[in-house]
Design a protein around this motif. Structure first.
Motif, PDB file in Angstrom:
ATOM      1  N   LEU A 171       0.805  -1.223   0.000  1.00  0.00           N
ATOM      2  CA  LEU A 171       0.000   0.000   0.000  1.00  0.00           C
ATOM      3  C   LEU A 171       0.838   1.273   0.000  1.00  0.00           C
ATOM      4  N   GLY A 172       2.114   1.124   0.315  1.00  0.00           N
ATOM      5  CA  GLY A 172       2.941   2.318   0.480  1.00  0.00           C
ATOM      6  C   GLY A 172       2.564   3.099   1.723  1.00  0.00           C
ATOM      7  N   TRP A 173       2.068   2.393   2.725  1.00  0.00           N
ATOM      8  CA  TRP A 173       1.566   3.045   3.939  1.00  0.00           C
ATOM      9  C   TRP A 173       2.338   2.584   5.164  1.00  0.00           C
ATOM     10  N   ARG A 174       2.604   3.519   6.047  1.00  0.00           N
ATOM     11  CA  ARG A 174       3.095   3.172   7.386  1.00  0.00           C
ATOM     12  C   ARG A 174       2.651   4.248   8.368  1.00  0.00           C
ATOM     13  N   ALA A 175       2.566   3.878   9.640  1.00  0.00           N
ATOM     14  CA  ALA A 175       2.192   4.840  10.680  1.00  0.00           C
ATOM     15  C   ALA A 175       3.331   5.845  10.866  1.00  0.00           C
ATOM     16  N   ARG A 176       2.977   7.122  10.966  1.00  0.00           N
ATOM     17  CA  ARG A 176       3.988   8.183  11.062  1.00  0.00           C
ATOM     18  C   ARG A 176       3.933   8.971  12.362  1.00  0.00           C
ATOM     19  N   ARG A 177       2.794   8.931  13.061  1.00  0.00           N
ATOM     20  CA  ARG A 177       2.603   9.771  14.237  1.00  0.00           C
ATOM     21  C   ARG A 177       2.917   8.989  15.515  1.00  0.00           C
ATOM     22  N   GLY A 178       3.614   9.632  16.442  1.00  0.00           N
ATOM     23  CA  GLY A 178       4.048   8.970  17.665  1.00  0.00           C
ATOM     24  C   GLY A 178       3.138   9.225  18.852  1.00  0.00           C
ATOM     25  N   LEU A 179       3.564   8.717  20.026  1.00  0.00           N
ATOM     26  CA  LEU A 179       2.767   8.829  21.249  1.00  0.00           C
ATOM     27  C   LEU A 179       2.461  10.270  21.611  1.00  0.00           C
ATOM     28  N   ASP A 180       3.443  11.155  21.455  1.00  0.00           N
ATOM     29  CA  ASP A 180       3.228  12.552  21.836  1.00  0.00           C
ATOM     30  C   ASP A 180       2.083  13.167  21.033  1.00  0.00           C
ATOM     31  N   GLU A 181       2.061  12.895  19.723  1.00  0.00           N
ATOM     32  CA  GLU A 181       1.009  13.444  18.878  1.00  0.00           C
ATOM     33  C   GLU A 181      -0.344  12.793  19.179  1.00  0.00           C
ATOM     34  N   MET A 182      -0.319  11.491  19.482  1.00  0.00           N
ATOM     35  CA  MET A 182      -1.559  10.808  19.865  1.00  0.00           C
ATOM     36  C   MET A 182      -2.168  11.473  21.101  1.00  0.00           C
TER      37      MET A 182
END
Length: 339
Positions: free
Chosen positions: A309-320
């Motif tokens: 898909l060309g997809w991966r998670a980019r946002r970390g715990l701080d942003e969550m």
């Protein structure tokens, strides 16, 4: 494309509506509002400049589904509608099989009648049951341990059978790990009815003063701080994965399963401390006994989604945590103003 989102005013569905609309798709939300609020449409309108089309309907209503698919010339469906609380599913299994499995079967019948053959299904990592190895990849044996997970597994199997029977179907089953966070605007986020079943909204409600403290179920697991480790994924990463899956199906028929997770774990106490940092508030907690059925660690291997898909998670715990806190504060303020 014209895309129908069943359960589209819920937590995941509403965020998907934003990403899809901003990518140029026309979105139609189909929801019975059993676990969401009608004002989500107004909030989506504020984010997008115009609220998506809304149809008030139950996913088990095959006639209304068929009418909706035809009237709005739907090209693809994202199926989010479903009951999703593990504990409730143990207490009310028939309700879960009725809503989740039979509802999905009715949706598929309506799609078949209307010649709509593209579906992105909201599945769950619960289909894997207790981890036999880590990280969990898509080849991990399936075997859900509760009625909720079994409904997801039944639906996946039904979809796989359908794809075998008719090669024109294009189906992606997206196995979520632990979605958290909210849209950057603070206008939409997770707002569960009653006592939250998931960790993040409970932490947020403690931080804002709605609940006195968090119960941490066990601190004697074989993990770095003794608390359970889970794979948390930002909801915006998750719904971007749905858009990537939809694009993938444009060139790939058949049945496909993908893990959507961060590919790494965070413990309960790590999440608590990250939220305290993001909010500037203390989150009181109490260690209590383990819950039956909980495992020490579970997290995904999401390489297949990156490769296909060309997809991966980019946002970390701080942003969550920061986005959840922004949403929690804005939601409390809006609720007070509406009184």
């Amino acid at each position: 494309m014209n895309i129908l989102l069943t359960g589209g005013s819920g937590y995941i569905g509403s965020h998907a509506a934003v990403v899809l609309a901003q990518a140029g798709h026309e979105v139609v939300i189909y929801d019975n509002l059993s676990n969401s609020r009608a004002d989500v449409l107004e909030r989506l309108g504020r984010i997008l400049g115009q609220a998506p089309v809304f149809v008030h309907g139950d996913v088990r209503d095959a006639a209304l589904l068929e009418q909706t698919l035809r009237h709005h010339r739907i090209d693809a469906v994202m199926h989010f509608a479903g009951l999703k609380a593990v504990g409730e599913s143990v207490a009310q299994p028939l309700a879960y099989y009725d809503n989740n499995v039979i509802g999905s079967q009715r949706l598929l019948q309506a799609m078949q009648q209307c010649g709509v053959r593209t579906l992105v299904f909201s599945s769950s990592a619960t289909v894997y049951g207790e981890p036999q190895y880590l990280p969990i990849d898509e080849d991990h044996p399936t075997g859900a341990t509760n009625p909720y997970g079994r409904t997801k597994l039944h639906i996946e199997q039904m979809l796989a059978d359908l794809a075998v029977s008719d090669a024109s179907w294009r189906i992606a089953c997206l196995r979520y790990f632990n979605p958290v966070g909210a849209h950057e605007s603070g206008l939409i986020g997770e707002d569960p009815n009653g006592i939250p079943n998931n960790l993040m909204p409970f932490i947020a409600q403690v931080a804002v003063g709605r609940r006195p403290q968090l119960s941490v179920f066990g601190d004697d697991y074989d993990t770095k701080d003794g608390t359970g480790v889970r794979d948390f994924i930002h909801v915006m990463d998750l719904v971007e994965g749905h858009l990537a899956a939809l694009n993938f199906l444009g060139g790939n028929a058949g049945w496909h399963a993908f893990n959507l997770g961060a590919g790494q774990g965070a413990s309960v106490l790590e999440m608590v401390h990250a939220f305290e940092h993001a909010s500037g508030r203390k989150v009181p907690y109490q260690i209590v006994d383990r819950r039956p059925g909980d495992v020490a660690s579970t997290y995904s291997k999401a390489d297949k989604a990156w490769q296909a898909l060309g997809w991966r998670a980019r946002r970390g715990l701080d942003e969550m945590c920061a986005s959840t806190w922004r949403w929690q504060q804005a939601d409390v303020k809006q609720k007070k103003e509406s009184l």
